[in-house]
Design an enzyme around this catalytic site. Structure first.
Site, mmCIF file in Angstrom:
data_model
loop_
_atom_site.group_PDB
_atom_site.id
_atom_site.type_symbol
_atom_site.label_atom_id
_atom_site.label_comp_id
_atom_site.label_asym_id
_atom_site.label_seq_id
_atom_site.Cartn_x
_atom_site.Cartn_y
_atom_site.Cartn_z
ATOM 1 N N MET A 59 56.556 62.647 86.056
ATOM 2 C CA MET A 59 55.819 61.381 86.063
ATOM 3 C C MET A 59 54.949 61.299 84.820
ATOM 4 O O MET A 59 54.417 62.305 84.347
ATOM 5 C CB MET A 59 54.947 61.260 87.322
ATOM 6 C CG MET A 59 55.779 61.300 88.607
ATOM 7 S SD MET A 59 54.820 61.047 90.118
ATOM 8 C CE MET A 59 54.573 59.272 90.063
ATOM 9 N N CYS A 60 54.843 60.107 84.283
ATOM 10 C CA CYS A 60 53.883 59.806 83.227
ATOM 11 C C CYS A 60 53.542 58.327 83.394
ATOM 12 O O CYS A 60 53.959 57.706 84.372
ATOM 13 C CB CYS A 60 54.411 60.163 81.846
ATOM 14 S SG CYS A 60 55.957 59.354 81.364
ATOM 15 N N TRP A 61 52.777 57.758 82.470
ATOM 16 C CA TRP A 61 52.364 56.362 82.681
ATOM 17 C C TRP A 61 53.581 55.479 82.946
ATOM 18 O O TRP A 61 53.602 54.719 83.883
ATOM 19 C CB TRP A 61 51.595 55.855 81.477
ATOM 20 C CG TRP A 61 50.203 56.423 81.368
ATOM 21 C CD1 TRP A 61 49.671 57.458 82.104
ATOM 22 C CD2 TRP A 61 49.182 55.994 80.483
ATOM 23 N NE1 TRP A 61 48.384 57.695 81.716
ATOM 24 C CE2 TRP A 61 48.048 56.818 80.716
ATOM 25 C CE3 TRP A 61 49.096 55.025 79.491
ATOM 26 C CZ2 TRP A 61 46.865 56.655 80.009
ATOM 27 C CZ3 TRP A 61 47.920 54.864 78.779
ATOM 28 C CH2 TRP A 61 46.813 55.679 79.044
ATOM 29 N N GLY A 63 56.904 56.793 82.899
ATOM 30 C CA GLY A 63 58.020 57.603 83.379
ATOM 31 C C GLY A 63 59.058 57.851 82.297
ATOM 32 O O GLY A 63 59.853 58.794 82.379
ATOM 33 N N LEU A 103 53.737 56.547 86.990
ATOM 34 C CA LEU A 103 52.574 56.735 87.857
ATOM 35 C C LEU A 103 51.666 55.514 87.836
ATOM 36 O O LEU A 103 50.775 55.386 88.658
ATOM 37 C CB LEU A 103 51.824 58.017 87.484
ATOM 38 C CG LEU A 103 51.145 58.126 86.120
ATOM 39 C CD1 LEU A 103 49.726 57.602 86.140
ATOM 40 C CD2 LEU A 103 51.120 59.588 85.688
#
Ligand SMILES: O=C(CO)[C@H](O)[C@H](O)COP(=O)(O)O
Length: 136
Positions: A59-61, A63, A103
């Site tokens: 997950m990241c800001w 994705g 996320l």
């Protein structure tokens, strides 16, 4: 199952995803230190390819960055998913072994639904075997 998980930020959505993994009885493998999204994506991809994890979740800001990083590891098929149908299709038709999610854009309950849809598919559709093999 053993699921490698990494995220470059933490919020209600990432906490819900980890809690669902634990609640569903999975062993969660996480990096020891907080790292950049390229390193985190590679960490998860490598854990899957090495056989330390059955699947990965990144997950990241958006994705996208962690998905790209995971996909740089040979043998990884990371898929960015934002609803359960996309996640299920990624397993069924692409044999994805890493799930990537934003996320920032997924509410906690939706992220958990996406996660469970992904992990619920045990085997890919055999009709797709040749296409999946052609990815390597
Ligand atoms: O979505 C991302 C990458 O695709 C990152 O989470 C976002 O760009 C923030 O990264 P940083 O904290 O390194 O600025």
């Amino acid at each position: 199952m053993r699921v490698a998980f990494a995220s470059d930020d933490e919020n209600e959505t990432t906490r819900a995803v980890v809690a669902a993994l634990v609640e569903d009885g999975h062993e969660v493998i996480r990096p020891d230190t907080a790292e950049s999204w390229p390193d985190l994506g590679r960490f998860v991809g490598q854990a899957v390819v090495d056989g330390r994890a059955d699947y990965g979740v990144v997950m990241c800001w958006t994705g996208t960055g962690t998905a790209i990083a995971a996909n740089k590891v040979v043998g990884v098929r990371a898929a960015l998913a934002w609803d359960p149908w996309i996640a299920r299709g990624a397993r069924l038709w692409n044999d994805a072994n890493v799930l990537a999610m934003s996320l920032k854009r997924l509410a906690p309950d939706v992220a958990v639904e996406v996660l469970r849809a992904f992990l619920d598919v045990a085997e890919p559709d055999p009709d797709e075997a040749a296409n999946i093999a052609a990815l390597e």
